[in-house]
Design an enzyme around this catalytic site. Structure first.
Site, PDB file in Angstrom:
ATOM      1  N   GLY A  42       0.834  -1.200   0.000  1.00  0.00           N
ATOM      2  CA  GLY A  42       0.000   0.000   0.000  1.00  0.00           C
ATOM      3  C   GLY A  42       0.868   1.248   0.000  1.00  0.00           C
TER       4      GLY A  42
ATOM      5  N   ASP B  62      -8.280 -23.689 -21.069  1.00  0.00           N
ATOM      6  CA  ASP B  62      -7.697 -24.616 -20.101  1.00  0.00           C
ATOM      7  C   ASP B  62      -6.864 -25.708 -20.769  1.00  0.00           C
ATOM      8  OD1 ASP B  62      -7.115 -26.268 -17.984  1.00  0.00           O
ATOM      9  OD2 ASP B  62      -9.186 -26.773 -17.503  1.00  0.00           O
TER      10      ASP B  62
ATOM     11  N   HIS C 122      -4.050 -10.769  -6.271  1.00  0.00           N
ATOM     12  CA  HIS C 122      -2.997  -9.806  -5.984  1.00  0.00           C
ATOM     13  C   HIS C 122      -2.039 -10.353  -4.932  1.00  0.00           C
ATOM     14  CE1 HIS C 122      -0.994  -6.007  -5.929  1.00  0.00           C
ATOM     15  NE2 HIS C 122      -1.238  -5.823  -4.645  1.00  0.00           N
TER      16      HIS C 122
ATOM     17  N   ASP D  14      -7.682 -29.002 -16.222  1.00  0.00           N
ATOM     18  CA  ASP D  14      -7.547 -29.097 -14.766  1.00  0.00           C
ATOM     19  C   ASP D  14      -8.040 -27.846 -14.045  1.00  0.00           C
ATOM     20  OD1 ASP D  14      -5.602 -27.315 -15.559  1.00  0.00           O
ATOM     21  OD2 ASP D  14      -3.922 -28.403 -14.668  1.00  0.00           O
TER      22      ASP D  14
ATOM     23  N   ASP E  26      -4.807 -10.980 -11.072  1.00  0.00           N
ATOM     24  CA  ASP E  26      -4.653  -9.793 -10.215  1.00  0.00           C
ATOM     25  C   ASP E  26      -5.688  -8.742 -10.617  1.00  0.00           C
ATOM     26  OD1 ASP E  26      -3.799  -7.407  -8.946  1.00  0.00           O
ATOM     27  OD2 ASP E  26      -1.718  -8.027  -9.019  1.00  0.00           O
TER      28      ASP E  26
ATOM     29  N   SER F 203       3.565  -6.028  -4.661  1.00  0.00           N
ATOM     30  CA  SER F 203       2.748  -4.833  -4.767  1.00  0.00           C
ATOM     31  C   SER F 203       3.650  -3.605  -4.595  1.00  0.00           C
ATOM     32  CB  SER F 203       1.607  -4.866  -3.749  1.00  0.00           C
ATOM     33  OG  SER F 203       0.653  -3.868  -4.033  1.00  0.00           O
TER      34      SER F 203
ATOM     35  N   LEU G 106      -3.857 -30.325 -20.565  1.00  0.00           N
ATOM     36  CA  LEU G 106      -4.655 -30.981 -19.525  1.00  0.00           C
ATOM     37  C   LEU G 106      -5.779 -30.065 -19.074  1.00  0.00           C
ATOM     38  CD1 LEU G 106      -4.743 -33.511 -17.596  1.00  0.00           C
ATOM     39  CD2 LEU G 106      -3.509 -32.085 -15.944  1.00  0.00           C
TER      40      LEU G 106
ATOM     41  N   ASP H 293      -2.763 -26.262 -22.406  1.00  0.00           N
ATOM     42  CA  ASP H 293      -1.517 -26.711 -21.785  1.00  0.00           C
ATOM     43  C   ASP H 293      -1.450 -28.237 -21.694  1.00  0.00           C
ATOM     44  OD1 ASP H 293      -3.239 -27.335 -19.667  1.00  0.00           O
ATOM     45  OD2 ASP H 293      -2.784 -25.499 -18.596  1.00  0.00           O
TER      46      ASP H 293
END
Length: 514
Positions: A104, A267, A445, A274, A405, A189, A272, A270
């Site tokens: 922050g 999905d 995040h 999952d 994020d 952050s 697979l 890659d």
């Protein structure tokens, strides 16, 4: 020298802990206000952060905790200022120093444990001396009132990092009778931005840096959120106040519909299915695929919702057509709920600072205001890409970012990484010798997410690269979202791919591929 077990050949203190409070530091403004010897703390008894119920899962060995200040003064606003710090000095020191990044707008001193991106074993538990700081002011995490004081603002933007590093190394040298052999920085952050500050503006101070989800240009990232919020506001129902509520632009069932469609589209790329999207570069999702062909039902989106979703994630452009901030990636965690920082769809693209609702937006006006703001320019780390002094002495920097994020786009971090690499001899040279970046699918995040593995040890990865020359092709990740599952998080631009053989829940059944 380091022993085979990772400890220093002589890691014992040269003075006792309580005596540290009476030590003077000639030529320095260091004042140790308190020094206390703390006994070993059993596993699950130490909080990782104040107010967070999560505890450290391993024992914290006995150490000396010293608290103090540097540069105590009266500010231009008549308030008292100082750069506060806390440093943990383990009884069995391994010769290494870790600067723990903040979060922050800082304003408080977090326990100097070194838990971020350290897997299950914090840096202090490994024998690192660890320092944390408030960066030069006290206040709530997003209290910006200190910025009326010039020096406090400069300290937050960059200067406190160099000052606290020098002070911590001085204290370590006095306490152990010798300086640290290796120095590291880990943060996420604001701490990620501070890690970039360390590489860019204090290139000789650190050997290895881990920078997560860096808040490297918050004026522009807030513009990206304002843009998405504006488009969600256009389709949002109004609340009791009569104002639109962008967090309700999509119902829970519609958010699930969107997430399921993204996963269905990306999905398996890659190797697979999952529930995790590792091949981000080949992820192709078009919200138009969810548009209702007729009447609105729970199985489709209204045309206005499709339009808002498409524009929000594409990112803002100014009147010249140039991007004013990066696009946000499509990922499995963009509608995450019941986590500390919910997904961008769940919050309606709410920034941690600034208005909750944007009923109108002028991208040019906001961009000009941000770019003309002296504080924004001072604290930004998005433009400086020349790291040849840092790399020249063998420095290594690892970046990581959760793909889901909701505050800072992972694509913005990758954009910086690619620009930095281009300035440093090209991506292949940089990946081989200096820096790597890791995208964590489903993660929000800095940590957590409903569909992610957010426990991984980049601290050991950077230590091994600095001290043993072992470049980290991947780090193994686990997490509570998928009990019993492990995956390699591969260095960009590679991604984890299932080999087609072996246990699909085990990282050994995956390899890193382009």
């Amino acid at each position: 020298m380091f022993s085979e077990t990772g400890g220093a050949a002589d890691g014992q203190p040269a003075i006792n802990c309580e005596g540290l409070a009476s030590v003077s530091f000639p030529g320095s403004t260091i004042v140790i206000e308190k020094a206390e010897a703390l006994p070993e703390a059993p596993a699950e008894t130490v909080q990782a952060r104040p107010g967070d119920p999560q505890t450290v899962g391993v024992a914290i060995p006995s150490y000396c905790r010293a608290e103090g200040v540097i540069e105590r003064r009266t500010g231009a606003d008549g308030k008292n200022y100082a750069i506060g710090f806390a440093i943990a000095l383990p009884d069995r020191w391994n010769g290494r120093f870790l600067f723990q990044g903040g979060g922050g707008l800082n304003g408080s001193i977090r326990p100097p444990l070194g838990t971020q991106a350290a897997g299950d074993v914090p840096a202090l538990a490994r024998g690192f001396a660890v320092v944390s700081t408030d960066s030069g002011h006290r206040g709530a995490v997003f209290d910006a009132s200190f910025m009326v004081d010039q020096e406090a603002a400069i300290n937050f933007a960059q200067a406190s990092l160099g000052k606290v590093t020098a002070a911590a190394k001085t204290i370590i040298g006095r306490y152990y009778g010798r300086p640290p052999e290796r120095s590291y920085f880990v943060g996420c952050s604001t701490g990620g931005r501070e890690g970039m500050v360390a590489s860019q503006r204090y290139p000789d101070d650190f050997d290895g840096i881990v920078a997560g989800a860096p808040a490297m240009r918050t004026g522009r990232s807030n513009l990206g959120l304002a843009w998405a919020n504006y488009h969600f506001t256009q389709i949002a129902p109004k609340g009791e106040s009569g104002k639109p509520e962008p967090a309700r632009a999509f119902s829970p069932s519609e958010r699930k519909l969107i997430t399921d469609a993204i996963v269905a589209a990306c999905d398996a790329k890659d190797g697979l299915k999952d529930g995790m999207i590792f091949n981000l570069r080949q992820c192709r999702f078009d919200p138009a695929a969810l548009a209702c062909g007729g009447a609105k039902t729970d199985a489709c989106l209204a045309p206005a919702q499709v339009d808002a979703l498409t524009k929000a994630f594409a990112g803002p452009r100014n009147s010249r057509g140039a991007p004013a901030y990066s696009a946000f990636p499509w990922d499995s965690g963009i509608a995450a709920a019941d986590v500390p920082i919910p997904g961008i769809l769940t919050t309606g693209a709410r920034s941690p600072v600034g208005p909750a609702v944007f009923e109108t937006i002028n991208v040019d006006e906001i961009q000009d205001r941000v770019d003309g703001d002296g504080m924004q320019r001072l604290q930004s780390t998005a433009n400086w890409t020349n790291l040849n002094s840092f790399f020249g002495h063998g420095g290594k920097i690892l970046f990581y970012h959760g793909v889901s994020d909701p505050w800072f786009s992972a694509l913005d971090t990758i954009d910086y990484y690619e620009r930095m690499a281009a300035s440093s001899g090209g991506l292949d040279k940089v990946r081989a010798n200096f820096s790597r970046a890791y995208l964590v699918p489903g993660m929000g995040h800095c940590s957590t997410g409903a569909a992610t593995l957010d426990r991984f040890d980049l601290l050991q990865a950077v230590v091994d690269w600095v001290e043993q020359g072992k470049a980290p092709d991947a780090v193994i990740a686990t997490g509570p979202a998928f009990p019993g599952r492990s995956r390699p998080i591969c260095a960009y631009p590679q991604h984890a791919t299932y080999t087609g053989q072996g246990n699909p829940e085990d990282a050994t059944s995956f390899e890193c591929r382009d």
